[in-house]
Design a protein around this motif. Sequence first.
Motif, PDB file in Angstrom:
ATOM      1  N   ARG A 118       0.751  -1.242   0.015  1.00  0.00           N
ATOM      2  CA  ARG A 118      -0.178   0.108   0.002  1.00  0.00           C
ATOM      3  C   ARG A 118       0.841   1.316  -0.195  1.00  0.00           C
ATOM      4  NH1 ARG A 118      -5.313  -1.701   0.046  1.00  0.00           N
ATOM      5  NH2 ARG A 118      -5.215  -3.942  -0.117  1.00  0.00           N
ATOM      6  N   LEU A 120       1.787   5.148   0.194  1.00  0.00           N
ATOM      7  CA  LEU A 120       1.334   6.457   1.091  1.00  0.00           C
ATOM      8  C   LEU A 120       2.434   7.691   0.710  1.00  0.00           C
ATOM      9  CD1 LEU A 120      -0.674   8.087   2.723  1.00  0.00           C
ATOM     10  CD2 LEU A 120       0.852   7.178   4.999  1.00  0.00           C
ATOM     11  N   THR A 124       5.934   2.761  -0.323  1.00  0.00           N
ATOM     12  CA  THR A 124       5.204   1.434  -0.226  1.00  0.00           C
ATOM     13  C   THR A 124       5.274   0.988   1.217  1.00  0.00           C
ATOM     14  OG1 THR A 124       5.334   1.365  -2.559  1.00  0.00           O
ATOM     15  CG2 THR A 124       4.648  -0.580  -1.241  1.00  0.00           C
ATOM     16  N   GLY A 125       4.367   0.453   1.736  1.00  0.00           N
ATOM     17  CA  GLY A 125       4.304   0.112   3.185  1.00  0.00           C
ATOM     18  C   GLY A 125       3.202  -0.986   3.304  1.00  0.00           C
ATOM     19  N   TYR A 126       2.672  -0.914   4.704  1.00  0.00           N
ATOM     20  CA  TYR A 126       1.690  -1.727   5.098  1.00  0.00           C
ATOM     21  C   TYR A 126       0.309  -0.978   5.727  1.00  0.00           C
ATOM     22  CZ  TYR A 126       5.477  -5.068   4.537  1.00  0.00           C
ATOM     23  OH  TYR A 126       6.551  -5.962   3.911  1.00  0.00           O
ATOM     24  N   LEU A 127      -0.682  -1.670   5.444  1.00  0.00           N
ATOM     25  CA  LEU A 127      -1.933  -1.224   6.412  1.00  0.00           C
ATOM     26  C   LEU A 127      -1.868  -2.057   7.612  1.00  0.00           C
ATOM     27  CD1 LEU A 127      -4.757  -0.456   3.725  1.00  0.00           C
ATOM     28  CD2 LEU A 127      -2.954   1.278   4.731  1.00  0.00           C
ATOM     29  N   VAL A 156      -8.798   0.058   9.851  1.00  0.00           N
ATOM     30  CA  VAL A 156      -7.542   0.050   9.553  1.00  0.00           C
ATOM     31  C   VAL A 156      -7.111   1.273  10.612  1.00  0.00           C
ATOM     32  CG1 VAL A 156      -6.121   1.187   7.597  1.00  0.00           C
ATOM     33  CG2 VAL A 156      -7.908  -0.575   7.152  1.00  0.00           C
ATOM     34  N   GLY A 158      -3.972   2.429  10.328  1.00  0.00           N
ATOM     35  CA  GLY A 158      -3.000   3.372   9.819  1.00  0.00           C
ATOM     36  C   GLY A 158      -2.116   2.749   9.019  1.00  0.00           C
ATOM     37  N   TRP A 159      -1.042   3.352   8.588  1.00  0.00           N
ATOM     38  CA  TRP A 159       0.001   2.847   7.702  1.00  0.00           C
ATOM     39  C   TRP A 159       1.403   2.880   8.260  1.00  0.00           C
ATOM     40  CZ3 TRP A 159       4.515   5.034   5.790  1.00  0.00           C
ATOM     41  CH2 TRP A 159       5.186   4.221   4.532  1.00  0.00           C
ATOM     42  N   GLU A 161       5.653   1.717   7.302  1.00  0.00           N
ATOM     43  CA  GLU A 161       6.477   1.629   6.511  1.00  0.00           C
ATOM     44  C   GLU A 161       7.112  -0.088   6.225  1.00  0.00           C
ATOM     45  OE1 GLU A 161      10.560   3.596   4.227  1.00  0.00           O
ATOM     46  OE2 GLU A 161       9.787   4.053   6.247  1.00  0.00           O
ATOM     47  N   VAL A 234       1.418   4.885  13.710  1.00  0.00           N
ATOM     48  CA  VAL A 234       1.127   4.478  12.550  1.00  0.00           C
ATOM     49  C   VAL A 234       0.972   6.034  11.901  1.00  0.00           C
ATOM     50  CG1 VAL A 234       0.170   2.265  13.004  1.00  0.00           C
ATOM     51  CG2 VAL A 234      -1.224   4.170  13.314  1.00  0.00           C
ATOM     52  N   LEU A 237      -3.947   8.180   7.210  1.00  0.00           N
ATOM     53  CA  LEU A 237      -4.388   7.832   5.813  1.00  0.00           C
ATOM     54  C   LEU A 237      -5.376   8.737   5.200  1.00  0.00           C
ATOM     55  CD1 LEU A 237      -4.965   4.136   5.727  1.00  0.00           C
ATOM     56  CD2 LEU A 237      -3.082   5.005   4.802  1.00  0.00           C
TER      57      LEU A 237
END
Length: 300
Positions: A118, A120, A124-127, A156, A158-159, A161, A234, A237
């Motif tokens: 995903r 942001l 590119t990272g992770y939810l 969710v 957040g995001w 890395e 986190v 988004l």
Amino acid sequence: MPVSAPSTSTQTAPDADARPERRTFLQVARQPRMIGLLLVFVLAAFVCGRLGAWQLDRAYERADLAAQQEIAEAAAAGPSWLGDVLAPQESFPGELVGREVRVAGEFEPTGSLLVPGRVLEGHTGYLVLAPFRVSDDGAGGESWADLSGAPVLAVVQGWVEKPADAEALTLPKGEVTVTGWLQAGEATSGSAAVVDGQTEQIALSALVNEWGGPIYTGYLVATEGPGSPESGGVAALPRPTIDGGSGANLQNIFYALQWWLFGGFAVLLWIRLVRDEMAGGRRGGEPTDADTGIAGLPSV
């Protein structure tokens, strides 16, 4: 007295090979007059193209302004209770994307997942995805009274890395109230299986096998409350939008197409003028005997 026979003279038509050549497209187009017309028509086509591009920019500008106004109005109205807009296992209406809601319940102690791939802000990272067992959606439990029990809402938080960043995140215990934006669950195209605590998609029809049900057909992007980005750990988004939707103003798009068509007509008009010149004129510019018939006689 002898009478001499009148002399007669006959003239034959010129040989067909003597006919003047028909000028080619390039020969006609290279005339100064045609070159001047071409420059005028190219300039007109350029102006029409610029006007079309301006109308296209206006189409998206008006859409952005409308979206900003919608966000401002939603923020001014405040969050609604989840039960006022969506019930568990109910089909998710598209107009609920980005709707701000609040809901009370408890985070499940196990079952949290990472959603890889995903992006942001160019990274590119992770939810970070967690199951949230709802206890109060504002409807007093009526929305799941006919179901097998309290529903699960995917949240969710957040995001991050890298996965190590999510390991430091601890979920709150006990009943909490979470506020966030609604988003539709993702289709189960590709792999939706859970492998090593990760799933490639937020496919709720597949996650129900991991978390149990009943389950909501949309998920919540948390903005406030325990476990949300404001509590640290986190990254926040942006507000969700309808996936694949342009949101452009159709009226301005039609205006842009009209201007581009006008520009194309200008070039086609010049080509038509060159072809007309080819059909109406011969090399030298004057009609010949071959065009008018037998020399000295009008053509019939």
